[in-house]
Design a protein around this motif. Structure first.
Motif, mmCIF file in Angstrom:
data_model
loop_
_atom_site.group_PDB
_atom_site.id
_atom_site.type_symbol
_atom_site.label_atom_id
_atom_site.label_comp_id
_atom_site.label_asym_id
_atom_site.label_seq_id
_atom_site.Cartn_x
_atom_site.Cartn_y
_atom_site.Cartn_z
ATOM 1 N N GLU A 203 15.499 25.854 -11.891
ATOM 2 C CA GLU A 203 14.086 25.677 -12.249
ATOM 3 C C GLU A 203 13.223 26.757 -11.612
ATOM 4 N N ASN A 204 13.467 27.021 -10.323
ATOM 5 C CA ASN A 204 12.667 27.999 -9.582
ATOM 6 C C ASN A 204 12.838 29.413 -10.111
ATOM 7 N N CYS A 205 13.937 29.676 -10.778
ATOM 8 C CA CYS A 205 14.209 31.025 -11.278
ATOM 9 C C CYS A 205 13.549 31.307 -12.626
ATOM 10 N N TYR B 284 25.928 28.850 -6.586
ATOM 11 C CA TYR B 284 25.302 28.667 -7.901
ATOM 12 C C TYR B 284 24.166 29.667 -8.119
ATOM 13 N N ALA B 285 23.329 29.838 -7.101
ATOM 14 C CA ALA B 285 22.214 30.779 -7.210
ATOM 15 C C ALA B 285 22.713 32.195 -7.464
ATOM 16 N N SER C 202 17.510 27.583 5.616
ATOM 17 C CA SER C 202 16.802 27.048 6.766
ATOM 18 C C SER C 202 17.693 26.111 7.550
ATOM 19 N N HIS C 203 17.313 25.897 8.815
ATOM 20 C CA HIS C 203 17.972 24.892 9.636
ATOM 21 C C HIS C 203 17.408 23.511 9.324
ATOM 22 N N GLN C 204 16.316 23.458 8.576
ATOM 23 C CA GLN C 204 15.718 22.188 8.185
ATOM 24 C C GLN C 204 16.148 21.843 6.766
ATOM 25 N N GLY C 205 16.573 20.615 6.553
ATOM 26 C CA GLY C 205 16.932 20.184 5.209
ATOM 27 C C GLY C 205 18.375 20.436 4.835
ATOM 28 N N GLY C 206 19.174 20.878 5.803
ATOM 29 C CA GLY C 206 20.587 21.061 5.519
ATOM 30 C C GLY C 206 20.906 22.379 4.851
ATOM 31 N N TYR C 207 22.172 22.560 4.550
ATOM 32 C CA TYR C 207 22.654 23.786 3.909
ATOM 33 C C TYR C 207 23.677 23.385 2.858
ATOM 34 N N SER D 171 16.039 25.695 -1.736
ATOM 35 C CA SER D 171 16.490 24.409 -2.231
ATOM 36 C C SER D 171 17.997 24.309 -2.022
ATOM 37 N N THR D 172 18.480 23.082 -1.879
ATOM 38 C CA THR D 172 19.921 22.850 -1.771
ATOM 39 C C THR D 172 20.453 22.195 -3.045
ATOM 40 N N ARG D 173 19.614 22.142 -4.082
ATOM 41 C CA ARG D 173 20.010 21.509 -5.338
ATOM 42 C C ARG D 173 20.046 22.537 -6.461
ATOM 43 N N ALA D 174 21.175 22.591 -7.169
ATOM 44 C CA ALA D 174 21.369 23.596 -8.216
ATOM 45 C C ALA D 174 20.291 23.513 -9.285
#
Length: 294
Positions: free
Chosen positions: A254-256, A43-44, A31-36, A246-249
């Motif tokens: 966790e999401n996976c 990592y994903a 997304s353009h929101q929340g950075g990249y 998410s931008t955090r590994a």
């Protein structure tokens, strides 16, 4: 619509599309929101077996994704890459040009899925329906040529899908719409399934709001999971392709971890009943009485 186990990369289940291809049920949204985060995408791809990446021209990170994909070392044929056509590029010739430009920025020769990002067209002198039909004809041509392996839409209501079916040849393979426990447009989901359109949900955590909801926290404790995992599992178990971002590994990992448990039927029904039609984005679902959408 049942997921095929092992249909996606690294054993991630996949849902069959009308054209015989299969889309992994879990992806990574950008997304353009929340950075990249370059490192988070790599990592994903490398560590989590998430080979389904969802982006858009509007997000401004297609070129950044090219580098992340290259650095991951994952083969192109093992990836599912979705991007979207922004309304400033609608129209027959513009659509074809925009698709080629997105491919160039992503560093790929084809897209796995190309979506019309929005039903509104904003083209002077033409109705939204006319522009959507003209744009979709270009999408059909891109599909026929193999530049787009699948084509679809995003944020389309039933009325938009009905018009598109009347005006065009190929039924969209996917409709991507906001979907989380507070926003569950079941009538739209049912309609899509009646037309063999796979329903894909973005914003599965309701912009983080679901993570602090007492009921979801209670269910997370019951299953020994996190609130995010409960929401993502609920979405997938409802047969929805789900693309948390998410931008955090550690969050991506966790999401996976949602394929080794099932929510009980009564808990699914309880979460289903939480729907209050709360949309976090400026969605046509908010303004379906707005005649400018027709």
């Amino acid at each position: 619509m049942a997921a095929r186990q092992g249909g996606g990369a690294h054993g991630c289940p996949a849902l069959p599309l009308a054209n015989g291809r299969s889309i992994p049920v879990l992806g990574l949204g950008t997304s353009h929101q929340g950075g990249y985060s370059h490192d988070a995408v790599v990592y994903a791809l490398q560590k989590c077996g998430i080979h389904h990446i969802d982006t858009a021209k509007r997000y401004g990170c297609e070129s950044l994704l090219q580098k992340a994909i290259k650095d991951s070392g994952v083969k192109r044929e093992d990836l599912w890459i979705t991007t979207k056509l922004w309304h400033s590029d609608y129209g027959y010739e513009n659509t074809k040009k925009a698709c080629l430009e997105s491919c160039r920025r992503l560093g790929v020769e084809y897209l796995d899925l190309y979506l019309i990002h929005w039903p509104d067209a904003h083209v002077s002198g033409k109705s939204n329906r006319e522009v959507r039909a003209e744009t979709w004809r270009a999408m059909e041509e891109l599909y026929e040529k193999g530049l787009c392996r699948s084509i679809g839409v995003s944020n389309f209501l039933i009325s938009h899908l009905e018009q598109l079916e009347e005006d065009c040849v190929v039924i969209p393979h996917v409709n991507q719409v906001e979907y989380h426990p507070f926003q569950r447009p079941q009538e739209l989901v049912d309609y899509c399934r009646s037309k063999n359109i796979v329903f894909e949900g973005y914003c599965p955590l309701a912009k983080g709001e679901a993570l602090t909801h007492p009921t979801i926290i209670q269910l997370a404790k019951k299953y020994g999971r996190t609130p995010a995992q409960i929401c993502i599992r609920w979405s997938i178990q409802n047969g929805v392709v789900t693309i948390p971002k998410s931008t955090r590994a550690e969050r991506i990992q966790e999401n996976c971890k949602v394929f080794d448990f099932n929510l009980r039927e009564e808990d699914m029904e309880f979460l289903n009943a939480m729907n209050v039609n709360r949309k976090g984005f400026l969605s046509p679902l908010k303004r379906d009485n707005d005649q400018t959408l027709l």
